[in-house]
Design a protein around this motif. Structure first.
Motif, PDB file in Angstrom:
ATOM      1  N   SER A  46       0.817  -1.209   0.000  1.00  0.00           N
ATOM      2  CA  SER A  46       0.000   0.000   0.000  1.00  0.00           C
ATOM      3  C   SER A  46       0.851   1.259   0.000  1.00  0.00           C
ATOM      4  N   ASN A  47       2.182   1.106   0.158  1.00  0.00           N
ATOM      5  CA  ASN A  47       3.063   2.277   0.185  1.00  0.00           C
ATOM      6  C   ASN A  47       4.478   1.838  -0.182  1.00  0.00           C
ATOM      7  N   THR A  48       4.859   2.002  -1.441  1.00  0.00           N
ATOM      8  CA  THR A  48       6.187   1.577  -1.879  1.00  0.00           C
ATOM      9  C   THR A  48       7.285   2.429  -1.264  1.00  0.00           C
ATOM     10  N   GLY A  49       6.962   3.619  -0.787  1.00  0.00           N
ATOM     11  CA  GLY A  49       7.952   4.457  -0.118  1.00  0.00           C
ATOM     12  C   GLY A  49       8.501   3.809   1.134  1.00  0.00           C
ATOM     13  N   ALA A  50       7.771   2.880   1.704  1.00  0.00           N
ATOM     14  CA  ALA A  50       8.227   2.172   2.895  1.00  0.00           C
ATOM     15  C   ALA A  50       9.126   0.986   2.542  1.00  0.00           C
ATOM     16  N   LEU A  51       9.170   0.585   1.264  1.00  0.00           N
ATOM     17  CA  LEU A  51       9.942  -0.585   0.859  1.00  0.00           C
ATOM     18  C   LEU A  51      11.396  -0.263   0.564  1.00  0.00           C
ATOM     19  N   THR A  52      11.659   0.880  -0.031  1.00  0.00           N
ATOM     20  CA  THR A  52      13.018   1.326  -0.350  1.00  0.00           C
ATOM     21  C   THR A  52      13.115   2.789   0.061  1.00  0.00           C
ATOM     22  N   PRO A  53      14.318   3.333   0.186  1.00  0.00           N
ATOM     23  CA  PRO A  53      14.418   4.751   0.551  1.00  0.00           C
ATOM     24  C   PRO A  53      13.610   5.626  -0.410  1.00  0.00           C
ATOM     25  N   ASN A  54      12.581   6.249   0.106  1.00  0.00           N
ATOM     26  CA  ASN A  54      11.673   7.108  -0.672  1.00  0.00           C
ATOM     27  C   ASN A  54      11.026   6.388  -1.852  1.00  0.00           C
ATOM     28  N   GLY A  55      10.981   5.068  -1.822  1.00  0.00           N
ATOM     29  CA  GLY A  55      10.375   4.318  -2.914  1.00  0.00           C
ATOM     30  C   GLY A  55      11.136   4.457  -4.220  1.00  0.00           C
ATOM     31  N   TYR A  56      12.438   4.688  -4.143  1.00  0.00           N
ATOM     32  CA  TYR A  56      13.251   5.012  -5.322  1.00  0.00           C
ATOM     33  C   TYR A  56      13.046   4.033  -6.471  1.00  0.00           C
ATOM     34  N   TRP A  57      13.133   2.735  -6.210  1.00  0.00           N
ATOM     35  CA  TRP A  57      13.006   1.748  -7.289  1.00  0.00           C
ATOM     36  C   TRP A  57      11.659   1.843  -7.989  1.00  0.00           C
ATOM     37  N   TYR A  58      10.629   2.163  -7.237  1.00  0.00           N
ATOM     38  CA  TYR A  58       9.279   2.189  -7.787  1.00  0.00           C
ATOM     39  C   TYR A  58       8.965   3.507  -8.477  1.00  0.00           C
ATOM     40  N   ARG A  59       9.690   4.549  -8.183  1.00  0.00           N
ATOM     41  CA  ARG A  59       9.444   5.850  -8.805  1.00  0.00           C
ATOM     42  C   ARG A  59      10.341   6.101 -10.010  1.00  0.00           C
ATOM     43  N   HIS A  60      11.445   5.359 -10.113  1.00  0.00           N
ATOM     44  CA  HIS A  60      12.405   5.597 -11.190  1.00  0.00           C
ATOM     45  C   HIS A  60      12.451   4.467 -12.211  1.00  0.00           C
ATOM     46  N   SER A  61      11.586   3.500 -12.110  1.00  0.00           N
ATOM     47  CA  SER A  61      11.517   2.439 -13.109  1.00  0.00           C
ATOM     48  C   SER A  61      10.762   2.947 -14.328  1.00  0.00           C
ATOM     49  N   GLU A  62      11.169   2.481 -15.495  1.00  0.00           N
ATOM     50  CA  GLU A  62      10.558   2.944 -16.740  1.00  0.00           C
ATOM     51  C   GLU A  62       9.791   1.857 -17.478  1.00  0.00           C
ATOM     52  N   LYS A  63      10.064   0.617 -17.139  1.00  0.00           N
ATOM     53  CA  LYS A  63       9.348  -0.521 -17.742  1.00  0.00           C
ATOM     54  C   LYS A  63       9.014  -1.525 -16.654  1.00  0.00           C
ATOM     55  N   ILE A  64       7.974  -2.286 -16.932  1.00  0.00           N
ATOM     56  CA  ILE A  64       7.658  -3.442 -16.098  1.00  0.00           C
ATOM     57  C   ILE A  64       7.439  -4.628 -17.029  1.00  0.00           C
ATOM     58  N   CYS A  65       8.046  -5.762 -16.678  1.00  0.00           N
ATOM     59  CA  CYS A  65       7.914  -6.968 -17.491  1.00  0.00           C
ATOM     60  C   CYS A  65       7.386  -8.093 -16.615  1.00  0.00           C
ATOM     61  N   THR A  66       6.471  -8.864 -17.163  1.00  0.00           N
ATOM     62  CA  THR A  66       5.883  -9.968 -16.418  1.00  0.00           C
ATOM     63  C   THR A  66       6.479 -11.290 -16.877  1.00  0.00           C
ATOM     64  N   GLY A  67       6.539 -12.236 -15.954  1.00  0.00           N
ATOM     65  CA  GLY A  67       7.066 -13.556 -16.287  1.00  0.00           C
ATOM     66  C   GLY A  67       8.519 -13.496 -16.712  1.00  0.00           C
ATOM     67  N   SER A  68       8.857 -14.195 -17.783  1.00  0.00           N
ATOM     68  CA  SER A  68      10.245 -14.253 -18.243  1.00  0.00           C
ATOM     69  C   SER A  68      10.577 -13.209 -19.313  1.00  0.00           C
ATOM     70  N   ALA A  69       9.669 -12.297 -19.587  1.00  0.00           N
ATOM     71  CA  ALA A  69       9.927 -11.258 -20.599  1.00  0.00           C
ATOM     72  C   ALA A  69      10.993 -10.269 -20.092  1.00  0.00           C
ATOM     73  N   HIS A  70      11.778  -9.755 -21.025  1.00  0.00           N
ATOM     74  CA  HIS A  70      12.814  -8.755 -20.738  1.00  0.00           C
ATOM     75  C   HIS A  70      12.720  -7.638 -21.763  1.00  0.00           C
ATOM     76  N   PRO A  71      13.091  -6.410 -21.356  1.00  0.00           N
ATOM     77  CA  PRO A  71      13.053  -5.308 -22.347  1.00  0.00           C
ATOM     78  C   PRO A  71      14.107  -5.473 -23.427  1.00  0.00           C
TER      79      PRO A  71
END
Length: 134
Positions: free
Chosen positions: A109-134
């Motif tokens: 419910s709050n990614t900011g609690a998972l990493t410092p300021n939610g950095y990984w969740y705020r600075h990601s540009e793609k999301i891939c499901t399963g075994s897919a890669h960009p």
């Protein structure tokens, strides 16, 4: 008189027990209005403002078009009801760097609690499901 007090105490205890049963945590499939077969990403904490939902178990998606990249809101909460993990990626000069993985069945419910300021969740540009890669 004692009977009335005992009856009132028992009724009060039952009301409290029933009320607390309603407040227990819901399973991930019921969180934030996310369909039980989808990955859902939200721009706000507490599963508000759903901006992305996907049911594919082997695809990549650009997060910019959904308002889920820095400097806009980023991913502030999520629910993954897919049977596969979802991986967040950030573009580096040498290619795509995996920032974090959202496990199957995972939710926050709050990614900011998972990493410092939610950095990984705020600075990601793609999301891939399963075994897919960009």
């Amino acid at each position: 008189m004692q009977f009335k007090r005992t009856g009132a105490t028992v009724i009060g205890a039952l009301v409290i027990a029933a009320g607390s049963a309603l407040l227990t945590a819901a399973p991930a499939g019921a969180v934030g209005g996310c369909d039980p077969s989808k990955l859902c990403l939200y721009r706000s904490t507490e599963y508000r403002t759903m901006s992305f939902a996907a049911s594919s178990t082997g695809a990549c998606f650009d997060l910019e078009g959904y308002g889920l990249v820095y400097p806009s809101n980023g991913i502030n909460s999520y629910v993954n009801n897919l049977p596969v993990n979802a991986t967040l990626y950030h573009s580096e000069p040498t290619g795509w760097f995996p920032m974090s993985t959202i496990r199957s069945g995972g939710f926050s419910s709050n990614t900011g609690a998972l990493t410092p300021n939610g950095y990984w969740y705020r600075h990601s540009e793609k999301i891939c499901t399963g075994s897919a890669h960009p």
